[in-house]
Design a protein around this motif. Structure first.
Motif, PDB file in Angstrom:
ATOM      1  N   ILE A   1       0.844  -1.201  -0.063  1.00  0.00           N
ATOM      2  CA  ILE A   1      -0.097  -0.087   0.249  1.00  0.00           C
ATOM      3  C   ILE A   1       0.875   1.196   0.099  1.00  0.00           C
ATOM      4  CG2 ILE A   1      -1.772   1.263   1.231  1.00  0.00           C
ATOM      5  CD1 ILE A   1      -2.795  -1.639   2.047  1.00  0.00           C
ATOM      6  N   GLY A   2       1.846   1.238   0.855  1.00  0.00           N
ATOM      7  CA  GLY A   2       2.680   2.628   0.816  1.00  0.00           C
ATOM      8  C   GLY A   2       3.337   3.071  -0.345  1.00  0.00           C
ATOM      9  N   MET A   3       4.250   1.768  -0.569  1.00  0.00           N
ATOM     10  CA  MET A   3       5.024   1.823  -1.920  1.00  0.00           C
ATOM     11  C   MET A   3       4.210   1.731  -3.210  1.00  0.00           C
ATOM     12  SD  MET A   3       8.943   0.275  -2.088  1.00  0.00           S
ATOM     13  CE  MET A   3       8.727  -1.017  -3.364  1.00  0.00           C
ATOM     14  N   GLY A   4       3.146   0.804  -3.073  1.00  0.00           N
ATOM     15  CA  GLY A   4       2.275   0.653  -4.156  1.00  0.00           C
ATOM     16  C   GLY A   4       1.791   1.961  -4.604  1.00  0.00           C
ATOM     17  N   ALA A   5       1.479   3.018  -3.913  1.00  0.00           N
ATOM     18  CA  ALA A   5       0.901   4.287  -4.139  1.00  0.00           C
ATOM     19  C   ALA A   5       1.827   4.897  -5.353  1.00  0.00           C
ATOM     20  CB  ALA A   5       0.788   5.146  -2.825  1.00  0.00           C
ATOM     21  N   TYR A   6       3.104   4.671  -5.022  1.00  0.00           N
ATOM     22  CA  TYR A   6       3.825   5.669  -6.042  1.00  0.00           C
ATOM     23  C   TYR A   6       4.237   4.495  -7.339  1.00  0.00           C
ATOM     24  CZ  TYR A   6       4.825   8.465  -1.995  1.00  0.00           C
ATOM     25  OH  TYR A   6       4.821   9.307  -0.943  1.00  0.00           O
ATOM     26  N   MET A   7       3.884   3.410  -7.045  1.00  0.00           N
ATOM     27  CA  MET A   7       4.295   2.468  -8.479  1.00  0.00           C
ATOM     28  C   MET A   7       3.432   2.537  -9.841  1.00  0.00           C
ATOM     29  SD  MET A   7       7.108   1.019  -7.081  1.00  0.00           S
ATOM     30  CE  MET A   7       7.100  -0.831  -7.275  1.00  0.00           C
ATOM     31  N   GLY A   8       2.330   2.817  -9.600  1.00  0.00           N
ATOM     32  CA  GLY A   8       1.144   2.964 -10.592  1.00  0.00           C
ATOM     33  C   GLY A   8       0.901   1.466 -10.866  1.00  0.00           C
ATOM     34  N   GLN A   9       0.359   1.137 -12.358  1.00  0.00           N
ATOM     35  CA  GLN A   9      -0.098  -0.211 -12.558  1.00  0.00           C
ATOM     36  C   GLN A   9       0.899  -1.118 -12.919  1.00  0.00           C
ATOM     37  OE1 GLN A   9      -3.937  -1.030 -13.237  1.00  0.00           O
ATOM     38  NE2 GLN A   9      -3.831   0.540 -11.130  1.00  0.00           N
ATOM     39  N   PHE A  10       0.879  -2.333 -12.685  1.00  0.00           N
ATOM     40  CA  PHE A  10       2.229  -3.129 -12.910  1.00  0.00           C
ATOM     41  C   PHE A  10       0.988  -4.286 -14.073  1.00  0.00           C
ATOM     42  CE2 PHE A  10       6.028  -3.631 -11.091  1.00  0.00           C
ATOM     43  CZ  PHE A  10       5.989  -2.431 -10.344  1.00  0.00           C
ATOM     44  N   GLY A  11       1.576  -4.189 -15.269  1.00  0.00           N
ATOM     45  CA  GLY A  11       0.784  -5.218 -16.281  1.00  0.00           C
ATOM     46  C   GLY A  11      -0.725  -4.938 -16.145  1.00  0.00           C
ATOM     47  N   GLY A  12      -1.171  -3.527 -16.021  1.00  0.00           N
ATOM     48  CA  GLY A  12      -2.596  -3.413 -15.881  1.00  0.00           C
ATOM     49  C   GLY A  12      -3.195  -3.656 -14.598  1.00  0.00           C
ATOM     50  N   LYS A  13      -2.685  -4.107 -13.283  1.00  0.00           N
ATOM     51  CA  LYS A  13      -3.034  -4.328 -12.171  1.00  0.00           C
ATOM     52  C   LYS A  13      -2.369  -3.633 -11.301  1.00  0.00           C
ATOM     53  CE  LYS A  13      -4.925  -9.099 -13.007  1.00  0.00           C
ATOM     54  NZ  LYS A  13      -4.696 -10.498 -12.990  1.00  0.00           N
ATOM     55  N   PRO A  14      -2.884  -3.340  -9.962  1.00  0.00           N
ATOM     56  CA  PRO A  14      -2.419  -2.679  -8.846  1.00  0.00           C
ATOM     57  C   PRO A  14      -0.941  -3.486  -8.207  1.00  0.00           C
ATOM     58  CG  PRO A  14      -4.670  -2.801  -8.310  1.00  0.00           C
ATOM     59  CD  PRO A  14      -4.505  -3.663  -9.580  1.00  0.00           C
ATOM     60  N   TYR A  15       0.041  -2.790  -7.823  1.00  0.00           N
ATOM     61  CA  TYR A  15       1.148  -3.211  -7.423  1.00  0.00           C
ATOM     62  C   TYR A  15       0.838  -4.567  -6.566  1.00  0.00           C
ATOM     63  CZ  TYR A  15       5.744  -3.661  -5.144  1.00  0.00           C
ATOM     64  OH  TYR A  15       6.872  -4.291  -4.305  1.00  0.00           O
TER      65      TYR A  15
END
Lengths: 305, 255
Positions: free
Chosen positions: B42-56
């Motif tokens: 959740i923390g880092m994922g917020a900066y990561m955007g989408q990964f292959g069309g899905k959340p981090y």
């Protein structure tokens, strides 16, 4: 009586160290056979080979008609081991220790439960059934080890210094139980440094030292042959040795000087004692000869390390 | 190899003793993944955007699943086995019964696999509760199967370390120099695409990399043929590690 264990030129080496140096012995069925010796004599190493947890380096070792080998599950199945170290499962209760061990021997659960109840009674630990191991005294732990060794109804019991560190009550209880087992026809192999223990329990003993067998025999006969009936200890300065030995020469005693004490080993202790009174010697002690004297005579009274 | 069905008895012994630790270990197994998923996901994922069309988190969960299996089974065969061997002399008692040294060691490996499986499944449960669902029911079952293979591999590797370890301190070399770096070089937290070539090569030598690849594919249900090779790496490596681990432990136990 048939032979249960037979060793010929048995050798055990750990690297360059020879722990057991070509010993031969035979253990009969239903007897109690003792290995005596100081620390490092090779007693434990020998019995570990007998109960198949340590490989033989050389010679032959036959147990119950089969060669002893670490993969010999049949021999392990008929043997109960009371280890020197208190190797109980501290994560488990008294009862769990036994039930888990019963699994290892393929004992069906119902039979195991019955057997555990009997054994807890036998070693007087019924009240501690659900205690954790930490809550037991050393004596109780040793008794639990005895119970654990009996789970599989063993034909052979190997007890490696089973009473080390116990108070007299606990020690006598273990001796009684071991004698009781022997009377039921179980063969008992004992290692000990306590001469009294060997005299209490063993039909025959071997005295080991530096990996070899020094002497073999029946404890009381060994004492008689090697020492005599009585031992007189005289504490006098070394300079007087010659004089006293000459004064007592008519009693044909063996004598030995160790440290501050002059030892006389004799058959007629009473005559000797009268003579000592006549000679007006003060610092002396007369006592029956024991296995300890044999042991010390054979292995030397000096400290063995 | 003198193995027999008695492996099960050794496993059972561990299960009986586990009763007393089950609450703390479950808590750890639940809190640790939560920690990873919340901080990284959740923390880092917020900066990561989408990964292959899905959340981090969809990227993160499959990797964390297998690495938690790796951790659990590794620690069980390091510390757990060492305590039983040196401090409690349990192995000495075991090999005096019809249980062979091989049975005893294999039983402990089986136990470590179970512990890994428990950690991995709890983590999957947490992920599912957070709404990060595997592709299908089949995916979840295959993930459990994968966890068993990963568990055997890392339990066996840890056995090799334990077999030569003089004390607890020795384990730090293994955990700090091999296990922890593996966590960061195996593509658990981020894709390896942008690693320089030598780092990519290095990461291919890390068994966890292959496990993560398979886990991610199984989780999403998007398979590719290269996965067979990844699986073979794990399979071959674990057969070798299992064999060597047991042999080396036996050498330590039987003298």
């Amino acid at each position: 009586m048939s032979i249960l264990v037979s060793a010929r030129n048995l050798v055990k080496k750990f690297g360059s160290l020879t722990a057991v140096d070509g010993i031969s012995f035979e253990i009969r069925e239903a007897e109690c056979f003792g290995f005596l010796g100081p620390n490092g004599a090779g007693k434990t190493t020998t019995v570990r080979m007998i109960h198949c947890v340590s490989p033989v380096t050389g010679g032959t070792l036959i147990v119950n008609g089969l060669p002893a080998h670490i993969n010999n599950r049949a021999l392990k199945k008929m043997t109960g081991v009371i280890p020197q170290e208190i190797a109980l499962d501290n994560d488990l209760t008294v009862y769990e220790n036994l039930i888990v061990f019963a699994h290892f021997f393929d004992i069906p659960k119902r039979e195991a439960k019955k057997r555990i109840a009997e054994l807890l009674k036998f070693v007087e630990l019924e009240a501690k059934r659900n205690s954790k191991i930490d809550a037991l005294s050393t004596g109780m732990k040793r008794r639990l080890l005895v119970a654990r060794a009996l789970l599989n109804n063993p034909k052979l019991i190997v007890a490696d210094e089973p009473t080390t560190g116990l108070d007299p009550q606990a020690r006598h209880l273990i001796w009684q139980r071991l004698r009781q087992l022997k009377s039921q026809g179980v063969t008992l192999i004992l290692t000990t440094q306590y001469m009294e223990e060997a005299q209490q329990l063993c039909d025959r003993i071997v005295i080991m030292h530096q990996g070899q067998i020094f002497k073999e025999g029946v404890p009381s006969k060994l004492v008689e042959e090697e020492i005599g009936r009585e031992v007189v200890e005289v504490r006098v300065p070394k300079e007087e040795d010659e004089k006293i030995i000459q004064q007592l020469s008519s009693f044909s005693c063996g004598h030995e000087r160790v440290g501050d004490t002059l030892y006389f080993y004799c058959r007629d202790g009473q005559g000797l004692m009268r003579r000592m009174i006549e000679l007006d010697l003060h610092n002396y002690l007369t006592r029956p000869a024991t296995l300890e004297d044999v042991f010390l005579k054979l292995t030397g009274r000096g400290l063995i390390e | 190899m003198n193995l027999s069905y008695r492996i099960y008895y050794v496993f059972l012994r561990n299960l009986v003793s586990y009763k007393r630790f089950v609450v703390p270990t479950f808590l750890v197994s639940l809190i640790e993944p939560l920690f990873y998923l919340i901080t990284f996901g959740i923390g880092m994922g917020a900066y990561m955007g989408q990964f292959g069309g899905k959340p981090y988190l969809y990227f993160l969960v499959p990797g964390v699943l297998v690495s938690s299996v790796m951790m659990s089974s590794t620690f069980e065969c390091l510390y757990g086995t060492f305590v039983k061997m040196i401090h409690e002399k349990l192995y000495d008692s075991l090999i005096a019964t019809p249980v062979s040294a091989e049975d005893a060691v294999a039983g402990d490996i089986a136990w470590a696999v179970f512990r890994g499986l428990v950690s991995g499944s709890l983590m999957m449960l947490v992920a599912i509760l957070m709404g990060i669902l595997p592709g299908s029911l089949l995916s979840s079952l295959l993930l459990l199967l994968l966890m068993i293979f990963v568990g055997i591999l890392f339990a066996s590797l840890a056995m090799i370390v334990t077999s030569v370890s003089p004390s607890f301190d020795f384990f730090n070399y293994y955990t700090e120099l091999i296990i922890t770096p593996m966590l960061f070089f195996s593509g658990v937290f981020f894709p390896l695409d942008r690693f320089p070539a030598w780092m990519k090569t290095l990461s291919n030598f890390m068994p966890l990399t292959h496990a993560v690849k398979i886990s991610r594919a199984v989780f999403s249900g998007e398979y590719e043929s290269g996965l067979i090779l990844n699986f073979l790496v794990i399979l071959v490596l674990e057969m070798i590690a299992f064999y060597i681990g047991i042999k080396m432990m036996k050498r330590r136990l039987i003298k």
